[in-house]
Design an enzyme around this catalytic site. Structure first.
Site, PDB file in Angstrom:
ATOM      1  N   GLU A   1       1.295  -1.209   0.152  1.00 40.47           N
ATOM      2  CA  GLU A   1      -0.151   0.088  -0.482  1.00 40.47           C
ATOM      3  C   GLU A   1       0.735   1.177  -0.021  1.00 40.47           C
ATOM      4  O   GLU A   1       0.393   2.202  -1.075  1.00 40.47           O
ATOM      5  CB  GLU A   1      -1.056   0.093   1.104  1.00 40.47           C
ATOM      6  CG  GLU A   1      -2.185  -1.030   1.065  1.00 40.47           C
ATOM      7  CD  GLU A   1      -2.142  -2.445   1.836  1.00 40.47           C
ATOM      8  OE1 GLU A   1      -0.896  -2.054   2.182  1.00 40.47           O
ATOM      9  OE2 GLU A   1      -2.281  -3.365   1.139  1.00 40.47           O
TER      10      GLU A   1
ATOM     11  N   GLN B   1      -7.584  -2.234  -0.871  1.00 35.33           N
ATOM     12  CA  GLN B   1      -8.675  -3.838  -1.032  1.00 35.33           C
ATOM     13  C   GLN B   1      -9.674  -2.783   0.342  1.00 35.33           C
ATOM     14  O   GLN B   1     -10.105  -3.242  -0.344  1.00 35.33           O
ATOM     15  CB  GLN B   1      -8.275  -4.660  -1.185  1.00 35.33           C
ATOM     16  CG  GLN B   1      -8.821  -5.814  -1.770  1.00 35.33           C
ATOM     17  CD  GLN B   1      -8.090  -6.899  -2.355  1.00 35.33           C
ATOM     18  OE1 GLN B   1      -7.580  -7.299  -1.564  1.00 35.33           O
ATOM     19  NE2 GLN B   1      -7.327  -6.554  -3.529  1.00 35.33           N
TER      20      GLN B   1
ATOM     21  N   PHE C   1      -7.126  -1.373   4.809  1.00 35.04           N
ATOM     22  CA  PHE C   1      -5.220  -1.919   4.734  1.00 35.04           C
ATOM     23  C   PHE C   1      -4.655  -0.444   4.092  1.00 35.04           C
ATOM     24  O   PHE C   1      -3.659  -0.544   3.492  1.00 35.04           O
ATOM     25  CB  PHE C   1      -5.697  -2.830   3.374  1.00 35.04           C
ATOM     26  CG  PHE C   1      -5.867  -4.034   3.884  1.00 35.04           C
ATOM     27  CD1 PHE C   1      -5.546  -4.640   5.637  1.00 35.04           C
ATOM     28  CD2 PHE C   1      -6.915  -4.497   3.061  1.00 35.04           C
ATOM     29  CE1 PHE C   1      -6.343  -5.805   5.891  1.00 35.04           C
ATOM     30  CE2 PHE C   1      -7.976  -6.424   4.213  1.00 35.04           C
ATOM     31  CZ  PHE C   1      -6.599  -6.258   5.353  1.00 35.04           C
TER      32      PHE C   1
ATOM     33  N   HIS D   1     -11.260  -6.091   8.429  1.00 33.19           N
ATOM     34  CA  HIS D   1     -11.813  -5.393   7.024  1.00 33.19           C
ATOM     35  C   HIS D   1     -12.898  -4.389   6.613  1.00 33.19           C
ATOM     36  O   HIS D   1     -13.407  -3.618   5.609  1.00 33.19           O
ATOM     37  CB  HIS D   1     -12.245  -6.536   5.877  1.00 33.19           C
ATOM     38  CG  HIS D   1     -11.148  -7.615   5.369  1.00 33.19           C
ATOM     39  ND1 HIS D   1      -9.992  -8.363   6.488  1.00 33.19           N
ATOM     40  CD2 HIS D   1     -11.013  -7.883   4.588  1.00 33.19           C
ATOM     41  CE1 HIS D   1      -9.586  -8.841   5.694  1.00 33.19           C
ATOM     42  NE2 HIS D   1      -9.946  -8.955   4.366  1.00 33.19           N
TER      43      HIS D   1
END
Ligand SMILES: Cc1ncc(C[n+]2csc(CCOP(=O)(O)OP(=O)(O)O)c2C)c(N)n1
Ligand SMILES: Cc1ncc(C[n+]2csc(CCOP(=O)(O)OP(=O)(O)O)c2C)c(N)n1
Ligand SMILES: [Mg+2]
Ligand SMILES: [Mg+2]
Lengths: 331, 362, 362, 331
Positions: free
Chosen positions: A66, A88, A92, A135
């Site tokens: 990243e 994503q 992240f 997430h």
């Protein structure tokens, strides 16, 4: 005179794709990069079909890094391109934090405008889709506190496309947050071709004079449900979708708050230091004398988003919003 | 055992390449023909200019006329040799220690001084010069260099990027990501490492167990070159070769220029806490890049005492003039702080700006 | 040119080490004596157990009895071979795909299932087992493994850490920092890479230009080993050697186990978008680690059809029992969310917890 | 009965060293790691002499990699040590953001307590010392919004040592922020040996009934100066040094605010999303009916900290605090 505008029914994620396609067709210098954005079309299919249409040079699968994605995007943006970098998941983005905080957001200020970074960082975010750990983070407030970057959150397909196009055209970095829970939750008529939704403007989803509910992203849904419910009790809710979190639509917020004198703020990020705090502060600054009750905040808790067996508890829902509405009304 | 892995002695693959040896003689004669008097004098001139600038910087700080300053004395060959290898339109990403490079590449002396006077103008290069402001967060700039190089590649130009960083910077994740992106996308970028042996107080032996930085190129399947960073010829010709390769589509190169800073990390640093500064004095006798080039020029009859004295005078005058300009610069306006965060001020910043003006009675 | 830098062919230094070849025959006879029937059967048993577990996981997800699941079929030799090489008290840092390893190292089947049921209990290893919960942020766990290894070293024990990560993970900065810290401090840690050719949809050729992951060890002056990750003997013996070296103070090792995932990245992934799944089917015939070991056992007369049938029955029963346990687990209490953020709840969390209880009429 | 306690006059930074030494003497498992903390004794001399006293195994110069420092510290903390990791400046904590956000702060919650991370992250921070770019960031609010980590900021030598010892003894991660401007600005009698200042407790620096001023770190100084000035106008300021930013000392704050009904908040971090927002929100929640005027926030601006030629403009000073005090008084 009316102009016929072609529309098509799209989900939010399809509207994102449509926005990307629209801008890539129009501007050669718009490129997309990220993990799995190419052949795979993104883990949510937000870039589906774009590699076939625009080729590997403009839809770029990057290595899994990243900081690398954002750092090179900065270089690309400084040198004539308009990169749209995908994280994503928002959870992240942290490895790229240094690049965003010390470079993307500061280069214009540092060089008094000699170098600029017109780039967009797209990231799906939020809980409620039974995703694995990390997430589901909602960390928009880390970025609204960061000088030099705008933060945008659409809650529906129309806004998504219009705000994305506005973000790509913006001369400065924009963090474009896509609520995963809304990705496919409904379809909406979305105009073909190019249009923009102005950055910095909220929208009144429902007018009402008893209480203002401020929210954004995936929380729009429980808010509207709670508003409907409140209506049955004769409480008229004014529901506002902020759409842009930095800079906030101060005037719209102040007008509504001064009309109702009662406010509920709903977001799923943790309570302390969340956008709710900033909104309370804005209300303090603009509307102190109008307030009939303390502002209520309905938020995620000061805990990490738990794994999904408990995430429904973590997430504000209709019941919690309703309870807060009653609380401010009955104060 | 440390140095031989899988039966291969890795660092022996990366000898410290020299063209000009400590005695001022050519270690590699094949470069002789390219060493025109013009080139040699120009390298010397830029190195001397950098050294005079640097000493001025230290003095200005001592006199309280600028803030903390970061000296680079000893690293002139590395910085000037590499910067001279770059072409018009190329991109340069320096650290806080690379004014020798940026000045050689065309930065304005005044603006570089303004940087250390805490002025935002110090971040602005002259028009048409692609010089990024010094990167403060260590190693973060490697990715920017890869990014601008990528842009040039996509535009189809033959421009390249060079990025400077120290031995300590190789420990950061961004070093790794920068090299990998450049490798994967075959970008026209030169990663120019100045291994001066220390990251502030931390010697390279504590920074890595690898005996060379150049060998790190092996992990990315790109070319790695180790060279004597105090040999300006070695730096110049090898950087030029790397840049030419980059322009021709040959991808990135990692260059390790082994050097030494004679002074402190910054003017706020006390090197005696962690190393013997006498060592620097002794080293200097054999390694000083200017002395070495002077020796060569003398041997080659390129040296002229009058020329040298005139040059020093001329350069000193140039620097003094820039110091004056720096000191005569209009004072900064507080609005410089407010008005460049975004292309247009959002209400937040405008409100803050107005309230602050009001408070100050403006 | 890509593969030969500085005159040296780097990847040739890292041959894919094999002990058991595709036909089930020993590629290296010297290990023969250590291949006791007990060891071989135990390796087979653990691999079969992992495979049965994995298939169950996929099925449970399809039936909606757990959430998204991450299959590892095809990677059993890599995971089991390496986990079997570890000792009591060692530390294990898995990713989301390494249940084969954690189960072999003593994790509870029930808890691993609970993880995929979205239960925090899934992060808890059995008492005395130093198994960290799966790392979700890619490559972040390498540093934790270095840290726990460092602690063991400082305590003067001979315990070591093993950390799992994929080919994609090598692109992250933390990969680099992890290897460098372990190298500099000479830490007892094995960096166990499963190169399964893909990071979700991204093939390794887009992840790096280097032809091997093992060669990245050269940048840190540590040992790098490349091996056939579908050869459980190669994995077991080489990991064991690395662990033994670590225990003896020989420092870290980077192992690249070349393997393949036969299935999807996760049950939410559609691999047909980015690769031909038929290739996996074909590969399987020659590379499946269980079939290969079965061949060996048959050739060595260690195979017994009855034993195999009983084994499968027994393991299936164990897994089914764990599934029951998982499904009979008391439902999670909302206070699990509130009460473990800190050792003691601050007022913020307590207020939130109370308000939420109140709202729910508790 | 009185117990004679030996004290010595120390600056804040010396008190930090003294706190580290005290704990390292008492506990073998306390170790210090970071860039230049060893032979050099830290760029501010906070670890001066400790390597000589405790050796290279416990005072560890690390490679230049913040994610590496925090990531390995997490492993050390989970396995029996109490690492005190130094970030050379808070502005260089960003490369470690991922490790702090997704691991240090969450491991206890994720494992329901099976693994814990008792570690301290020390970082000098704040503007006003003519440091180069990025060195002056005040980003405490990024961490007060982060579930699972405490944030502590001493403003004087006594608190520094006591809070540092409390932080090292804390079973959870603590971000310990050291205001550079206070490092050597004054000396104070500091007890020898071990004592603690409780995390989560603010302190009343000056009592007063007209207006509450909430602040911390380097802003204590201009606040006290402004309070003195206000006194001359007959305005009695109650000045509170928050000392811990998460969790805030809610009761102390509420009591004072309810007494005065008027509040000024002072911090140097950017305005939007700063701790001021959180404090306004806390006041909204606890003291709505007591408020006689909107809360005033005196903060850094929504800009990066400018280079030092302008940093005095960026920083709240006595004049701005005074102006705010008058504003809330005259509302
Ligand atoms: C991310 C980050 N961490 C820490 C620092 C503080 N710092 C400034 S210079 C320096 C040492 C750099 O050493 P090296 O890379 O060898 O370059 P040199 O200063 O020797 O030229 C450190 C640790 C920083 N600027 N950025
Ligand atoms: C920091 C971070 N970025 C992105 C992701 C999303 N993600 C999950 S798995 C994965 C691919 C990992 O590939 P690899 O390291 O090869 O391991 P494999 O899944 O093949 O076992 C990605 C990009 C993540 N989990 N963490
Ligand atoms: Mg150095
Ligand atoms: Mg993989």
């Amino acid at each position: 005179m009316t102009t016929a505008v072609e529309t098509k029914k799209l989900t939010l994620v399809q509207a994102v794709t449509d926005g990307l396609r629209t801008m890539m067709k129009e501007h050669e210098n718009v490129i997309v990069l990220g993990e799995d954005v190419g052949r795979n079309g993104g883990v949510f299919r937000a870039t589906d079909g774009l590699m076939d249409e625009f080729g590997e040079k403009r839809i770029i699968d990057t290595p899994l890094a990243e900081s690398g994605i954002i750092g090179t995007s900065i270089g690309l943006a400084m040198n004539g391109f308009r990169p749209v970098a995908e994280m994503q998941f928002l959870g992240f983005i942290y490895p790229a934090f240094n690049q965003i905080m010390t470079h993307a957001s500061r280069i214009r200020a540092r060089t008094l405008g000699a170098f600029t970074v017109p780039m967009v960082i797209r990231a799906p975010f939020g809980a409620g889709v039974r995703a694995p750990e990390i997430h589901s983070d909602s960390v928009e407030a880390l970025f609204t506190h960061m000088p030099g970057i705008k933060v945008v959150v659409p809650s529906n397909a129309y806004d998504a496309k219009g705000l994305l196009i506005a973000s790509i055209e913006d001369p400065d970095p924009v963090l474009f947050l896509e609520p995963m829970r809304c990705y496919r939750s409904s379809k909406m008529e979305v105009p073909e071709g190019k249009y923009t939704v102005e950055i910095g403007k909220g929208s009144v989803l429902k007018e009402g004079e008893h209480v203002t509910v401020l929210t954004y992203g995936a929380m729009v849904d429980p808010v509207l449900k709670a508003a409907e419910q409140a209506e049955k009790h004769g409480i008229h809710v004014e529901a506002i979708d902020l759409r842009t979190l930095y800079p906030l639509d101060k005037d719209l917020i102040a007008q509504s708050v001064q009309k109702t004198g009662r406010v509920v703020i709903v977001h799923e990020a943790p309570s302390t230091g969340g956008l709710g705090d900033t909104l309370v502060s804005l209300i303090n600054d603009t509307s102190f004398l109008y307030m009939k009750a303390p502002v209520e905040r309905v938020t995620g808790f000061d805990t990490p988003v738990p794994m999904f067996a408990l995430e429904d508890h973590y997430l504000p829902d209709k019941a919690r919003v309703t309870s807060a509405i009653h609380k401010v009304i009955n104060f | 055992m440390e140095s031989i892995k899988g039966g291969v002695n890795v660092e022996s693959q990366f000898p410290k390449k020299q063209i000009l040896n400590e005695d001022g003689k050519l270690a590699d004669d094949s470069y002789k023909i390219r060493l025109t008097e013009e080139l040699v004098k120009s390298l010397y001139t830029k190195m001397l200019r950098a050294r005079l600038f640097d000493r001025k910087g230290v003095n200005l700080q001592r006199q309280g006329r600028i803030g903390t300053y970061v000296p680079f004395e000893g690293q002139e060959a590395a910085q000037i040799g590499s910067a001279m290898a770059m072409g018009e339109g190329d991109w340069m990403f320096p650290t806080y220690r690379d004014h020798g490079a940026t000045l050689t590449f065309g930065h304005s002396v005044k603006n570089v001084l303004l940087y250390w006077k805490g002025r935002q103008e110090g971040c602005i290069p002259p028009a048409g010069k692609n010089i990024f402001p010094p990167a403060v967060p260590i190693a973060s700039q490697l990715l920017h260099a890869a990014g601008t190089a990528w842009a040039e590649k996509m535009k189809g130009t033959d421009r390249a990027s060079i990025v400077y960083f120290g031995d300590g910077a190789t420990s950061e994740g961004d070093f790794h990501e920068g090299l990998n992106f450049a490798s994967v996308f075959n970008l026209p970028v030169v990663f120019f490492n100045q291994n001066n042996g220390f990251a502030i107080s931390v010697p390279i032996e504590k920074q890595m167990k690898a005996k060379t930085i150049a060998q790190k190129a092996l992990g990315y399947d790109i070319e790695g070159i180790r060279l004597d960073g105090n040999d300006v010829f070695s730096v110049y010709f090898h950087t030029k070769a790397a840049i030419d390769k980059a322009r021709a589509g040959g991808g990135p190169t990692l260059i390790e220029a082994v050097t030494w800073r004679y002074g402190a990390h910054t003017t706020a640093d006390d090197p005696s806490k962690y190393r013997d500064q006498n060592e620097s004095l002794i080293r200097r006798e054999t390694t000083d890049p200017l002395i070495r080039l002077e020796k060569y020029m003398k041997l080659e009859n390129m040296w002229d005492t009058q020329w040298s004295a005139d040059l020093e005078k001329e350069l000193t005058a140039e620097i003094e003039a820039a110091v004056k300009e720096m000191e005569n610069e209009r004072p900064p306006h507080v609005n410089d702080m407010f008005d460049h965060v975004f292309a247009e001020n959002p209400w937040t910043i405008n409100d803050q700006k107005e309230a602050y003006a009001l408070m100050r009675g403006e």
